[in-house]
Design a protein around this motif. Structure first.
Motif, short mmCIF file in Angstrom:
data_model
loop_
_atom_site.label_atom_id
_atom_site.label_comp_id
_atom_site.label_asym_id
_atom_site.label_seq_id
_atom_site.Cartn_x
_atom_site.Cartn_y
_atom_site.Cartn_z
N UNK A 279 11.36 -0.37 -14.03
CA UNK A 279 12.00 0.21 -12.85
C UNK A 279 11.07 0.21 -11.64
N UNK A 280 9.78 0.48 -11.85
CA UNK A 280 8.81 0.37 -10.76
C UNK A 280 8.81 -1.05 -10.20
N UNK A 281 8.74 -2.04 -11.11
CA UNK A 281 8.76 -3.46 -10.67
C UNK A 281 10.03 -3.78 -9.89
N UNK A 282 11.19 -3.40 -10.42
CA UNK A 282 12.45 -3.73 -9.77
C UNK A 282 12.60 -3.00 -8.44
N UNK A 283 12.09 -1.79 -8.35
CA UNK A 283 12.17 -1.02 -7.11
C UNK A 283 11.35 -1.69 -6.01
N UNK A 284 10.13 -2.09 -6.32
CA UNK A 284 9.29 -2.76 -5.34
C UNK A 284 9.86 -4.12 -4.95
N UNK A 285 10.40 -4.84 -5.93
CA UNK A 285 11.01 -6.15 -5.66
C UNK A 285 12.19 -6.02 -4.71
N UNK A 286 13.05 -5.03 -4.95
CA UNK A 286 14.23 -4.84 -4.11
C UNK A 286 13.84 -4.46 -2.69
N UNK A 287 12.85 -3.59 -2.53
CA UNK A 287 12.40 -3.20 -1.20
C UNK A 287 11.84 -4.40 -0.45
N UNK A 288 11.03 -5.20 -1.13
CA UNK A 288 10.43 -6.37 -0.47
C UNK A 288 11.51 -7.36 -0.01
N UNK A 289 12.56 -7.53 -0.81
CA UNK A 289 13.65 -8.43 -0.43
C UNK A 289 14.34 -7.94 0.85
N UNK A 290 14.48 -6.63 0.99
CA UNK A 290 15.10 -6.09 2.20
C UNK A 290 14.21 -6.30 3.42
N UNK A 291 12.89 -6.19 3.24
CA UNK A 291 11.96 -6.46 4.35
C UNK A 291 12.08 -7.91 4.78
N UNK A 292 12.09 -8.82 3.80
CA UNK A 292 12.18 -10.25 4.11
C UNK A 292 13.47 -10.58 4.86
N UNK A 293 14.55 -9.94 4.47
CA UNK A 293 15.85 -10.20 5.10
C UNK A 293 16.03 -9.47 6.42
N UNK A 294 15.11 -8.58 6.75
CA UNK A 294 15.24 -7.81 7.99
C UNK A 294 16.25 -6.70 7.93
N UNK A 295 16.69 -6.33 6.73
CA UNK A 295 17.67 -5.25 6.60
C UNK A 295 17.03 -3.87 6.59
N UNK A 296 15.73 -3.80 6.32
CA UNK A 296 14.98 -2.56 6.42
C UNK A 296 13.74 -2.80 7.27
N UNK A 297 13.32 -1.76 7.98
CA UNK A 297 12.21 -1.87 8.92
C UNK A 297 11.07 -0.95 8.48
N UNK A 298 10.13 -1.44 7.66
CA UNK A 298 8.99 -0.60 7.31
C UNK A 298 8.18 -0.27 8.56
N UNK A 299 7.90 1.02 8.76
CA UNK A 299 7.33 1.45 10.03
C UNK A 299 6.37 2.61 9.85
N UNK A 300 5.44 2.73 10.78
CA UNK A 300 4.60 3.90 10.94
C UNK A 300 4.97 4.53 12.27
N UNK A 301 5.42 5.77 12.23
CA UNK A 301 5.88 6.45 13.44
C UNK A 301 4.99 7.66 13.70
N UNK A 302 4.52 7.78 14.93
CA UNK A 302 3.64 8.89 15.29
C UNK A 302 4.10 9.52 16.60
N UNK A 303 3.82 10.80 16.72
CA UNK A 303 4.12 11.51 17.95
C UNK A 303 3.29 12.78 18.00
#
Length: 320
Positions: A279-303
């Motif tokens: 499940x750890x492997x599949x979770x990381x794989x799925x997240x990476x696929x979304x990053x590659x496709x541009x469907x999720x935006x990994x971000x660091x937000x500060x204020x």
């Protein structure tokens, strides 16, 4: 609606978040509930004592310890900018889970010259809080206080914190706007807010893929379009927000973490179990696929919380 639930929310019948989050994380990290046995296995495998021996594969979300290090670097820069790099800070993590990220962050801040006077980990699920307390006590984190509470209803007074962080837990909040308003209430004027958005931001109103939902189920993971997040921050009292796009960094990081899972799968499965390792492997794989496709935006937000804020909310009871 600005400040309201993200894509995954069900406004008519919201899920029991305590139960939903507990069930999901129990399946992902069942070994952590038998912490003493798991710790012995980790030490046998890594030869390391304490949080550094956890491989970064549990308790710290998709970004692992590297994401916590990004947060520590921001807090260090904020301390230098405010002219008080050596002043002890009061810090809180909202959505602290089992506490691994907070423990790592406290350790990391010490190495970069920021002293933590008191750290609070605010977590909704009582079972997670209990595990976190056992681990913190075992490793001497006396400055950490685990608090069982909603991230939108924290029992700490107005303006009592120097820093509020969320290390990857934004998708677990059905109403992220309320959590950001609570962060603003908790921060003193000039205090810093730091968010790592791992699988919580979408570029538009389009949701992530069905494949992503196979490992990030609705009712446990909620997403928010980036324009809505910026409005939520502004409405909470954070008019000046800096967003760092982490896509190239996150793609490389998750590839490296997946490599670790492949190379050491047998040892990791011996610690966390076969099903949890998959499940750890599949979770990381799925997240990476979304990053590659541009469907999720990994971000660091500060204020930084401005010096003045209209209509402050009343103080809550103090947690010792």
């Amino acid at each position: 609606m600005t400040g309201g639930p993200g894509h995954g929310a069900r406004s008519a019948d919201p899920p029991d978040q305590r139960g939903a989050q507990y069930a999901y994380h129990r399946e992902l990290f069942p070994a952590l509930h038998d912490w003493e046995r798991t710790e012995r296995s980790i030490v046998e495998f890594t030869g390391e004592q304490g949080p550094s021996g956890l491989l970064g594969l549990d308790q710290m979300g998709h970004f692992g310890p590297q994401g916590c290090d990004l947060v520590a670097d921001v807090v260090r820069a904020w301390a230098v900018d405010t002219g008080t790099p050596s002043a002890p800070v009061a810090l809180c993590e909202l959505g602290s889970g089992f506490g691994g990220a907070l423990r790592h962050l406290v350790d990391r801040l010490a190495t970069v010259g920021v002293s933590v006077r008191r750290a609070y980990g605010v977590e909704l699920v009582a079972e997670h809080v209990a595990v976190g307390r056992r681990i913190s006590e075992r490793h001497g984190f006396a400055r950490i206080t685990e608090v069982c509470a909603s991230a939108a209803e924290v029992p700490l007074p107005d303006g009592s914190l120097d820093v509020v962080v969320v290390t990857g837990s934004m998708p677990h909040f059905p109403d992220p706007g309320a959590v950001l308003r609570e962060a603003a209430r908790l921060l003193r004027p000039g205090g810093a807010l730091v968010l790592t958005e791992e699988v919580s931001l979408t570029p538009t109103s389009a949701p992530p893929s069905r494949a992503f939902r196979g490992t990030h189920p609705e009712g446990v993971f909620f997403t928010t379009p980036l324009p809505d997040r910026l409005r939520q921050l502004a409405d909470a009292g954070f008019p000046d927000v800096v967003r760092h796009d982490l896509t190239p960094w996150a793609l490389a990081l998750l590839a490296e973490r997946l490599k670790v899972v492949r190379l050491f799968r047998g040892s990791i499965a011996g610690i966390y179990g076969e099903a949890a390792t998959d499940l750890i492997r599949d979770t990381l794989t799925a997240a990476r696929a979304e990053y590659l496709a541009g469907r999720l935006l990994p971000s660091l937000i500060t204020s930084v919380r401005p010096a003045a804020r209209a209509q402050p909310r009343g103080a809550r009871g103090r947690v010792p």
